[in-house]
Design an enzyme around this catalytic site. Structure first.
Site, PDB file in Angstrom:
ATOM      1  NE  ARG A  37      -2.214  -1.293   3.641  1.00 20.94           N
ATOM      2  CZ  ARG A  37      -1.779  -0.433   4.550  1.00 20.94           C
ATOM      3  NH1 ARG A  37      -1.968   0.880   4.383  1.00 20.94           N
ATOM      4  NH2 ARG A  37      -1.162  -0.843   5.630  1.00 20.94           N
ATOM      5  CE  LYS A 182      -6.289  -3.961   4.830  1.00 18.08           C
ATOM      6  NZ  LYS A 182      -7.042  -4.567   5.962  1.00 18.08           N
ATOM      7  CG  HIS A 201      -7.634  -3.851  10.700  1.00 17.85           C
ATOM      8  ND1 HIS A 201      -6.322  -3.571  10.972  1.00 17.85           N
ATOM      9  CD2 HIS A 201      -7.625  -4.639   9.598  1.00 17.85           C
ATOM     10  CE1 HIS A 201      -5.547  -4.164  10.070  1.00 17.85           C
ATOM     11  NE2 HIS A 201      -6.316  -4.821   9.236  1.00 17.85           N
ATOM     12  CB  SER A 219      -0.406  -6.226   7.646  1.00 10.88           C
ATOM     13  OG  SER A 219      -1.586  -5.818   7.019  1.00 10.88           O
ATOM     14  CE  LYS A 223      -6.619  -8.248  10.905  1.00 12.52           C
ATOM     15  NZ  LYS A 223      -5.391  -8.203  10.158  1.00 12.52           N
ATOM     16  CB  THR A 224      -4.660 -13.985   8.213  1.00 14.49           C
ATOM     17  OG1 THR A 224      -5.095 -12.711   7.745  1.00 14.49           O
ATOM     18  CG2 THR A 224      -5.134 -15.066   7.257  1.00 14.49           C
ATOM     19  CG  ASP A 238      -8.092  -7.727   7.091  1.00 12.91           C
ATOM     20  OD1 ASP A 238      -7.294  -7.536   8.022  1.00 12.91           O
ATOM     21  OD2 ASP A 238      -8.167  -6.962   6.108  1.00 12.91           O
ATOM     22  NE  ARG A 303      -0.357  -9.155   2.346  1.00 10.85           N
ATOM     23  CZ  ARG A 303      -0.948  -8.820   3.477  1.00 10.85           C
ATOM     24  NH1 ARG A 303      -2.040  -9.448   3.881  1.00 10.85           N
ATOM     25  NH2 ARG A 303      -0.459  -7.851   4.222  1.00 10.85           N
TER      26      ARG A 303
END
Length: 482
Positions: A37, A182, A201, A219, A223-224, A238, A303
């Site tokens: 990003r 996003k 988030h 990130s 979390k994932t 997410d 990713r």
């Protein structure tokens, strides 16, 4: 318009250089020069309404632009898209809560982008497509074409522009697909609180007894990985909403980091990489097409984007009751935070607003090694209103529904980055299991004077000596601890 996966594969392989089918059937693609990003190039139109409602100024992620500049960029993007032989159009939904779902239309120049959003948004049924009508929000993705750097407010050839009054988003100068995902998340951070719904988030999963856990984290904090638990139903990895009826996933897919991915550590994510999955910026063997997930030569931010139903224990529809546990994940680069701490409501709000973690390599351009950062609500880059707005809503919901707050460090132990080691994923999973089962609530705790954190003296399957950082590394201020 609304092409299926096989058609998008054909378009990508025929017309987009760098697109290949891997040995497991996934579509490997390249996002060009931008592999993460570009938050400094994301702008929001400031008008009479957003000037009052949004968070502006120091610390805010909202970089202002005016309506005229937005229209200049919009015309540039639309002219570029109109000049192409073909464009791809997706009509899809956000939010599995049928009472609060949003209709989105994505217009893009690349089949890769269309397949990515096909995976990440909620896919309508043929009947829903027939009655789709006018979208609530539209993205014009002309990322292959740069913005004019001499246009007012522009600082580079990249610009991601949100106009909330027009319900439009324009992308120029970046082909990184995560900007669409996003960008829509930012939109939900504006629309949902206006309906008294908390946008989060977070990852979210549910036990077989209906106990829901939220996982907050930036990130790279896990979390994932931690929300994708083979023993629990996955609601989402997410982005979520917490409404009066419970929680709901905003998305229809998962966007997992692939660096160093292995079948042994993350079997569900590994097995989800098959036909229909988009693999971004990975390297593979030329003849066998087997992916080398340890290869960082393109980027560390490799990713995988796949539909949520590729996870065997995904809960469809992706909704659940009110959460029982709220888990704040921090990747602490200094080895100071304990692996797990129980938080009271005030501490939960403090850590939620602070959002301490280490920004890990690959999630943003130019980040090569972890560095300390504070990101309000564990997602400051995406929130639209002041952090206290979201924190107050979280406190209200936790208090009303009796949720417990936890701070879990998935970062370093025994010293800082370079001297200590990252806490083993197996240990973190044992900690999370103990939270889910309720056994950690019944554990014995000792309270630190410096941070006021409650640290358990024992967690099954985790070496007791690592539970308190004072036992693993020496810092001057630890002399103040009892």
């Amino acid at each position: 318009m609304n092409l299926v996966r096989a058609e998008l594969y054909e378009q990508a392989i025929h017309y987009e250089k760098g697109s290949f089918i891997t040995s497991t059937g996934a579509l490997a693609t390249l996002s060009g020069a931008k592999t993460g990003r570009a938050p400094r190039d994301k702008r929001v139109v400031k008008d009479d309404v957003t000037g009052k409602e949004l968070w502006w100024g120091k610390g805010s992620p909202n970089i202002e632009m005016d309506e005229q500049t937005f229209l200049v960029n919009r015309e540039r993007a639309v002219d570029y898209l109109n000049s192409l032989d073909k464009v791809f159009v997706n009509d899809q939904f956000l939010n599995w809560d049928p009472e609060n779902r949003i209709k989105v239309r994505i217009v893009s120049a690349r089949a890769y982008h269309s397949l990515f959003m096909h995976n990440m948004c909620i896919r309508p049924t043929p009947e829903e497509l027939e009655e789709f009508g006018t979208p609530d929000f539209t993205i014009y993705n002309a990322g292959q074409f740069p913005c004019n750097r001499y246009t007012h407010y522009m600082t580079s050839s990249t610009s991601i522009d949100l106009n909330l009054a027009r319900s439009e988003m324009v992308i120029l100068g970046t082909q990184y697909a995560g900007e669409m995902k996003k960008g829509l998340f930012s939109v939900m951070h504006y629309l949902m609180p206006k309906r008294r719904i908390l946008s989060l988030h977070s990852g979210c999963n549910m036990g077989k007894d209906g106990d829901v856990a939220l996982f907050f984290g930036l990130s790279g904090t896990g979390k994932t990985t931690l929300s994708t638990d083979p023993n629990r139903y996955l609601i989402g990895d997410d982005e979520h909403c917490w409404a009066e009826t419970g929680v709901s996933n905003i998305e229809g897919g998962c966007y997992a980091k692939c660096i160093d991915l292995s079948r042994e550590k993350e079997p569900d994510i590994w097995n989800a990489i098959k036909f229909g999955t988009v693999l971004e910026n990975v390297v593979f063997e030329e003849h066998t097409r087997e992916v080398d997930y340890a290869d960082k030569s393109v980027t560390e931010n490799t990713r995988a984007s796949y539909p949520i139903e590729y996870i065997p224990n995904a809960k469809i529809p992706c909704v659940g009751p009110h959460p029982k546990n709220v888990i704040l994940l921090a990747c602490d680069a200094f080895g100071v935070l304990p692996p797990v701490s129980k938080l009271n409501l005030a501490q939960t709000m403090y850590h939620f607003i602070s959002g301490y973690t280490a920004l890990v390599a690959g999630t943003e351009e130019g980040v090569k090694e972890p560095r300390a950062t504070f990101s309000a609500c564990f997602g400051a880059a995406f929130i639209m209103m002041h952090p206290t707005k979201y924190a107050a809503m979280l406190a209200e919901k936790m208090l009303k529904h009796g949720a417990t707050g936890w701070l879990v460090n998935t970062g370093w132990s025994g010293g800082s980055y370079g001297s200590g080691s990252r806490i083993k994923l197996a240990y973190t999973r044992k900690i999370i299991d103990a939270i889910h089962s309720g056994s950690l609530l019944k554990a014995e705790y000792r309270k630190t004077e410096v941070f006021g954190l409650e640290i358990p003296t024992e967690v099954e399957g985790v070496p007791s000596e690592i539970l308190d950082p004072v036992n693993t590394v020496s810092f001057p201020f630890f002399n103040l601890l009892p």
